[in-house]
Design a protein around this motif. Structure first.
Motif, mmCIF file in Angstrom:
data_model
loop_
_atom_site.group_PDB
_atom_site.id
_atom_site.type_symbol
_atom_site.label_atom_id
_atom_site.label_comp_id
_atom_site.label_asym_id
_atom_site.label_seq_id
_atom_site.Cartn_x
_atom_site.Cartn_y
_atom_site.Cartn_z
ATOM 1 N N ALA A 198 1.155 -0.974 -0.059
ATOM 2 C CA ALA A 198 0.500 0.114 -0.321
ATOM 3 C C ALA A 198 0.961 1.378 0.320
ATOM 4 N N ALA A 199 1.962 1.345 0.974
ATOM 5 C CA ALA A 199 2.545 2.174 0.685
ATOM 6 C C ALA A 199 3.132 2.249 -0.579
ATOM 7 N N ASP A 200 3.374 1.452 -1.277
ATOM 8 C CA ASP A 200 4.389 1.741 -2.323
ATOM 9 C C ASP A 200 3.324 2.356 -3.403
ATOM 10 N N VAL A 201 2.443 1.833 -3.684
ATOM 11 C CA VAL A 201 1.090 1.930 -4.481
ATOM 12 C C VAL A 201 0.975 3.697 -4.241
ATOM 13 N N ALA A 202 1.096 4.396 -2.830
ATOM 14 C CA ALA A 202 0.523 5.369 -2.556
ATOM 15 C C ALA A 202 1.885 6.375 -2.861
ATOM 16 N N ALA A 203 3.090 6.178 -2.867
ATOM 17 C CA ALA A 203 4.276 6.644 -3.317
ATOM 18 C C ALA A 203 3.881 7.025 -5.049
ATOM 19 N N ALA A 204 3.607 6.099 -5.552
ATOM 20 C CA ALA A 204 3.561 6.199 -7.202
ATOM 21 C C ALA A 204 2.147 6.901 -7.786
ATOM 22 N N CYS A 205 1.520 7.150 -6.684
ATOM 23 C CA CYS A 205 0.460 8.071 -6.869
ATOM 24 C C CYS A 205 0.947 9.009 -7.234
ATOM 25 N N ARG A 206 2.379 9.623 -6.924
ATOM 26 C CA ARG A 206 2.435 11.467 -6.411
ATOM 27 C C ARG A 206 1.814 12.100 -7.604
ATOM 28 N N LEU A 264 -0.532 7.375 -11.768
ATOM 29 C CA LEU A 264 -2.114 7.028 -12.912
ATOM 30 C C LEU A 264 -2.736 8.238 -13.487
ATOM 31 N N SER A 265 -0.881 8.734 -14.703
ATOM 32 C CA SER A 265 -1.535 8.710 -15.425
ATOM 33 C C SER A 265 -0.334 8.308 -16.648
#
Length: 370
Positions: A32-40, A47-48
């Motif tokens: 979850a932390a890795d995914v959250a960081a990738a959504c910066r 996300l884009s």
């Protein structure tokens, strides 16, 4: 301070306890932390990420390679990354696999099997190979139509708590809906011709459906099958015939590598067995309080399901669980009772807390066995 929205309230509730939701499994903290960081925000956010970019193609290739390693998928099987959810496959299976045949066999093992059967009957003549109500019959009792283009089984019935721990060798291609136990058990692809699964329970977030199909089954789609729903067309386009579910593929990539780093599918299977054994042991200790409707040999390692004496007792149990920080235990609306979901991302601490609660509730509120 303004009151939280419904969405915020749901998030806060789960932060303050553990969720056992059957709808979607939790991501491990590090994933979850890795995914959250990738959504910066800004350039470089997943996300884009364009699905036409070299970066996405590399991501997809790495995701497939890891999946193949974890499940020992033979080269002749193609891996499709599709949208639409596993329920969409209820229709896409007969559309893609019937060919010139009219017959398909289905195993009726519970709620989700029956959903698949009802949809398939819109396209095929469906025969029931076996009825598994609380107990899985021996394969000798199965009656698979030899004219069938395939036989379909839901390997783990989340609503009913029944799991086909061993898949049989059949005279027709075996197709398995493994939405709730993919990557939670080793697979024998000598017995399987197609596996499909929504990713949200065991390997990611909603939006991605995996289809792992023997290439010998490709090219049989009915003429009216939309091209983006044709397995052969998607395989030829590397699942990029239309925009693939980019973000869920990214999450699956991280989750698959998390599984691999912890020892792979065999370790996940052992964890599921150990956790479910602990839950079933607590339920057995409260035998005057809890009723397990599934035969011991057929009970799910993923979704233990049980009942209490009546609706009032069930409501009391669920209310007490919520107060103890144990959320989302209510059974499927069409089945009732109580349902526990032990997907790959569930923490051992959550299971320990649940087991302690079940024992305490039986002591405090339970009905003693005669």
């Amino acid at each position: 301070m303004a009151s939280p929205s419904l969405a915020e309230a749901a998030v806060l509730r789960n932060v303050s306890g553990f969720s056992f939701s059957a709808a979607a499994g939790p991501l491990p903290d590090e994933v979850a932390a890795d995914v959250a960081a990738a959504c910066r925000a800004g350039r470089g956010s997943v996300l884009s990420l364009p699905f036409t970019s070299p970066a996405f193609r590399a991501l997809q290739e790495e995701t497939e390679a890891c999946l193949r390693r974890l499940l020992a998928i033979p080269d002749r099987f193609r891996v499709l990354f599709l949208a639409g959810g596993a329920s969409a496959q209820f229709a896409l299976l007969p559309l893609n696999l019937l060919g010139t045949a009219r017959q398909a066999s289905y195993v009726d093992g519970g709620h989700w099997s029956r959903r698949a059967i009802a949809e398939a009957r819109r396209y095929a003549e469906v025969s029931i190979a076996v009825q598994a109500s609380g107990r899985i019959p021996d394969v000798g009792e199965w009656r698979v139509d030899p004219r069938a283009a395939y036989c379909h089984v839901t390997s783990n019935e989340t609503a009913d708590g029944l799991q086909f721990r061993e898949l049989p060798v059949l005279p027709v291609p075996l197709v398995a809906d493994m939405t709730s136990d993919l990557l939670m058990r080793p697979l024998d692809f000598a017995r399987l011709s197609l596996v499909y699964a929504g990713a949200q329970k065991t390997i990611g977030t909603p939006g991605l459906t995996l289809v792992i199909v023997d290439e010998r089954l490709l090219g049989r789609a009915r003429p009216e099958t939309p091209r983006v729903m044709d397995y052969a067309a998607q395989a030829a386009a590397d699942s990029r015939l239309c925009t693939p579910p980019v973000f869920p593929i990214f999450v699956a990539h991280r989750m698959l590598h998390w599984i691999e780093a912890r020892g792979g599918v065999a370790v996940m299977a052992e964890a599921a067995r150990r956790r479910s054994d602990a839950v079933y042991a607590a339920l057995a200790e409260g035998a005057g309080t809890y009723v397990m409707p599934v035969d011991r040999a057929s009970r799910s390692h993923v979704n233990p399901c049980f009942r209490l004496a009546d609706e009032a007792q069930t409501a009391l149990c669920l209310q007490a669980a919520e107060a103890a920080g144990l959320h989302d235990l209510r059974g499927h609306p069409d089945v009732g009772g109580v349902r526990v979901s032990l997907y790959n991302g569930v923490a051992d601490a959550a299971v320990d807390a649940l087991v302690a609660f079940l024992r305490a509730f039986a002591r405090r509120h339970g009905l003693r066995a005669a």
